[in-house]
Design an enzyme around this catalytic site. Structure first.
Site, short mmCIF file in Angstrom:
data_model
loop_
_atom_site.label_atom_id
_atom_site.label_comp_id
_atom_site.label_asym_id
_atom_site.label_seq_id
_atom_site.Cartn_x
_atom_site.Cartn_y
_atom_site.Cartn_z
CD1 TRP A 200 44.21 -11.20 40.27
CD2 TRP A 200 45.99 -10.15 40.79
NE1 TRP A 200 44.36 -10.07 39.68
CE2 TRP A 200 45.64 -9.28 39.82
CE3 TRP A 200 47.71 -10.13 41.27
CZ2 TRP A 200 46.42 -8.50 39.29
CZ3 TRP A 200 48.30 -9.16 40.62
CH2 TRP A 200 47.19 -8.15 39.61
CE LYS A 478 36.19 -8.56 33.20
NZ LYS A 478 37.59 -7.74 32.20
CG ASP A 480 35.68 -8.59 38.06
OD1 ASP A 480 36.17 -9.61 38.50
OD2 ASP A 480 36.15 -7.51 37.58
CG ASN A 482 37.15 -7.93 41.05
OD1 ASN A 482 37.51 -8.45 40.37
ND2 ASN A 482 35.99 -7.45 40.54
CG ASP A 550 42.78 -9.03 36.68
OD1 ASP A 550 41.88 -9.67 35.96
OD2 ASP A 550 42.85 -8.76 37.34
C1 DGJ Z 1 38.56 -7.32 37.62
C2 DGJ Z 1 39.11 -7.82 36.27
O1 DGJ Z 1 39.41 -9.56 36.41
C3 DGJ Z 1 38.92 -6.91 35.16
O2 DGJ Z 1 39.51 -6.95 33.88
C4 DGJ Z 1 38.43 -5.79 35.68
O3 DGJ Z 1 37.47 -5.57 35.39
C5 DGJ Z 1 38.32 -5.44 36.64
N1 DGJ Z 1 38.34 -6.27 37.82
C6 DGJ Z 1 37.57 -4.00 37.26
O4 DGJ Z 1 37.49 -3.45 38.33
#
Ligand code: DGJ
Length: 736
Positions: A200, A478, A480, A482, A550
């Site tokens: 990351w 966008k 995402d 995570n 990020d």
């Molecule tokens: C991870 C993304 O990479 C960020 O840009 C942002 O959108 C956050 N998640 C939001 O939770």
């Protein structure tokens, strides 16, 4: 471009004006590999390249014949256990437990164009005459399982695309335990292996080692391609560099668990393979069913790694990215994430958007935190209904205000594959997450993974996203993701199909993308997975741009964008200017350097413009104007890496227009140094005979700029303003 077939030698020769790929049918009916590289003349037979020799300790398929052994053949679709001991392209387990397969040549066809891969991303053709495809069917006579291998050669791109379908034409089910999309056996091992690895916030850093005897691989078992390794590999001759020498590239168009590996045997041949990671994979194939493996791309360049990247950039920009956004200018955007995180209400967003509009920014993106009960990352995921406490008229109202009051387009963040336990969705459907029976599931960032192998789950998420989109004015999404997947078990499938879930999951993701991009073709999608955790060609088929990382610190971004550029075009790399001190590293870099770095990507901002000084705001205004003037050049020209931030205290790259009359160069000096020497930066890709004007520098021929170089630093006593993290942009213009 053509595919030739020679009946007597059973040689197939795929070629365009620059490359050749030659294969043959071996004596036992398996497919042999003869050559991949610089174009060769066509001839009746290249079979003299095959080895048949008596060697001790080999096994031989034909009784009385000690010369023919699969162990010593270069192959296209090898199997294990019948005289080849290396890793196979395919492994089929029959009901009786046997894992021996004998894929023999059955038939072939050659046709213009390229097949679509059902449910999977792939490169495509648009006009007749762009590509030719060779389709070879191999058949195992015991099981009657057929393997349909497709090889496509393109007229304009020096790449071979391969895919494979497995059809069970037999009467018994079988398990596919392994299926590689591309196998390339090279006749020697004198190569540097370059992988793109990281974590990351430091994705896709190149790592090089000499190919060595044994197996070396990069993989993902995380359910997405991942931050750790990218599904991309370069093999280059040790003497090759950015500008010259032989280089191969291997790229898998897939977003799930993958493997790319090289097996170098003790005879010095190298077997390169890429495909779905066989670890945790198996597929139960019933009679009458077909399984399609993802597409793999192999490229060849004799013009070094810049040459290789040029091939990938062009192919992916023109024949992988799709839809109206493929050829349209990408909007300059502002995203509120680093500006506000979860701490926003409608008026704060409107203030930022108004200010952004006055700077010329075109698109306002609302990130995480607008839905359900989400006010931090412990809750709300899965409930895609606007939170009326912060957005009184929902996304419909906010998007209308952004368009009408602020004069900007509106974009929205989703994380469709995830759910928090604190959500209405989880309370209603606790069985919709991936979870092993009678066991707890791990969380990641307090969230759980929805079972996207199930159509009902994907249907539900589609409907809730479509409802928001339909009632609002959304121009950009966008998407995402995570966390990585754990406990990959689906309650919807029987035990013998549990090995399918990782792959079915990613098929579910592709299905949702496909439905949304088909239903809402005007929306520009940007893929994201905690930054660059799913930055792969599979995603690019649906989402023309991806959030590269990020990490928005300019110095780190130099490395991330430099590494990413080996495979991926600049118009796929989201790159934003953020505030200082930087949120990931606490480092402060000049606004100009943050801009000069993000400029070589899909440009945007990630900051609260209302909190800037007038001077900073004016600087941003002129940055936006500059981007608008040069984004077409940057996104469509040919990119060259000049100086690597991994090897130097500086970095440089440039983009040259197709007609070579225009170019833009970025030069970055990371730490200032005292009493530094005179620096000449050797440019690339220009026309030697053109005269280029560089503002503030003079007029120089392309030959001078490429061989003698551009002098970029002044002697130290003249350069009193220089400090750490400085950078410069040079614009080159020439009349033909
Ligand atoms: C991870 C993304 O990479 C960020 O840009 C942002 O959108 C956050 N998640 C939001 O939770």
């Amino acid at each position: 471009m053509a595919v030739y077939f020679h009946g007597e030698s059973r040689n197939f020769h795929l070629s365009n004006d620059r490359i050749s790929y030659i294969l043959t049918v071996l004596r036992n009916g398996h497919l042999g590999h003869l050559y991949f590289g610089k174009k060769l003349p066509d001839r009746e037979s290249y079979n003299y390249l095959l080895e048949e020799a008596l060697r001790p300790m080999t096994s031989n398929p034909y009784e009385g014949d000690r010369k023919f052994s699969l162990e010593h053949c270069l192959q296209e679709f090898p199997v294990y256990g019948s005289s080849d001991y290396r890793e196979p392209a395919v492994e089929i387990r029959e009901g009786n437990g046997s894992r021996i397969t004998d894929p023999r040549f059955d038939s072939y066809r050659i046709y213009s164009g390229k097949p679509r891969l059902e449910g999977l991303p792939a490169t495509y053709t648009e006009c007749p005459g762009e590509a030719e495809t060779l389709e070879i069917t191999l058949r195992d006579s015991v099981t009657n399982v057929c393997f349909i291998l497709s090889f496509t050669v393109f007229r304009d791109y020096d790449a071979v695309a391969r895919s494979c379908k497995i059809c069970n034409n037999g009467t018994e089910p079988v398990h596919i335990e392994r299926i590689m999309s591309f196998t390339l056996d090279l006749d020697d091992n004198y190569y540097d292996w370059i992988q793109f690895s990281g974590a990351w916030a430091r994705e896709r850093f190149p790592e090089k080692h000499r190919l060595h005897t044994g197996i070396q691989s990069i993989t993902s078992a995380r359910g997405h391609s991942g931050h750790m390794h990218n599904p991309f590999l370069i093999l280059k001759r040790p003497s090759a560099d950015e500008h010259q020498g032989e280089v191969f590239g291997f790229s898998l168009i897939y977003s799930g668990n993958f493997i790319i590996q090289a097996e170098v045997d003790t005879y010095g041949t190298s077997r390169i393979q890429m495909g779905i990671n066989p670890f945790q994979f198996s597929w139960f194939l019933k009679p009458g069913e077909t399984f399609t493996a993802p597409e793999g791309i192999a490229t060849y360049s004799s013009k070094g790694m810049n040459g290789l990247s040029g091939i990938f950039h062009q192919l992916y920009r023109e024949r992988l990215i799709r839809g109206i956004w493929r050829d349209k200018e990408r909007p300059v955007l502002i995203n509120n994430w680093e500006a506000t995180y979860f701490d926003f209400d409608e008026e704060r967003l409107i203030d930022i958007a108004k200010k952004a509009h006055s700077a010329g920014i075109e698109l306002f993106v609302l990130d995480d935190g607008w839905f359900g009960c989400r006010r931090d990352d412990t809750q709300g995921l899965g409930d895609w209904t606007p939170n009326k406490n912060i957005l009184p008229d929902g996304i419909a109202g906010l998007s209308r205000r952004i368009e009408e009051e602020c004069g900007m387009k509106f974009g929205l963040w989703f994380e469709p594959e995830m759910v928090n336990k604190k959500s209405v969705l989880y309370e209603t459907h606790p069985d919709w997450i991936l979870q092993a029976p009678y066991r707890k599931s791990c969380h990641g960032r307090h969230q759980y993974v929805l079972d996207f192998s199930r159509k009902d789950v994907v249907d539900y998420i589609y409907s809730s996203m479509a409802a928001v989109i339909k009632e609002s004015r959304i121009s950009y999404i966008k998407w995402d993701m995570n966390r990585s997947i754990t406990e990959c078990y689906s309650k919807a499938y029987p035990p013998e199909q549990q090995g399918e879930i990782f792959h079915r999951y990613i098929l579910g993701v592709y299905d949702l993308y496909d439905r949304l991009t088909t239903e809402f073709p005007h929306i520009l999608f940007e893929s994201c997975a905690s930054g660059g955790g799913r930055f792969d060609p599979g995603m690019m088929f649906y989402a023309p741009q991806g959030w590269t990382s990020d990490d928005t610190d300019a110095v780190e971004r130099l490395k991330i964008q430099y590494g990413t550029s080996y495979c991926y075009p600049l118009n796929s790399m989201g790159a934003h200017v953020s505030i200082i001190p930087n949120h990931q590293l606490n480092r402060s870099t000049p606004l100009s350097t943050r801009f000069n770095t993000a400029l070589f990507g899909v440009f945007g901002y990630e900051m609260d413009l209302t909190r800037l000084s007038d001077r900073e705001f004016m600087e941003i205004k002129s940055q936006v104007e500059f981007v608008k003037e040069y984004r077409t050049l940057i996104h469509s020209g040919t990119f060259y890496r000049l100086l690597s931030p991994f090897e130097n205290n500086e970095a440089a790259w440039m983009v040259v227009s197709h007609d070579k009359t225009e170019a833009i160069t970025g030069y970055y000096k990371i730490l200032n140094d005292v009493n530094a020497g005179f620096k000449r930066l050797k440019l690339a890709g220009l026309d030697e005979s053109f005269q280029y004007t560089i503002e503030g520098k003079g007029i120089f021929s392309g030959a001078e700029l490429m061989s003698a170089g551009l002098v970029i630093n002044n002697p130290p006593e003249q350069d009193k303003t220089a400090s750490d993290f400085r950078s410069e942009i040079f614009l080159l213009k020439s009349q033909k």
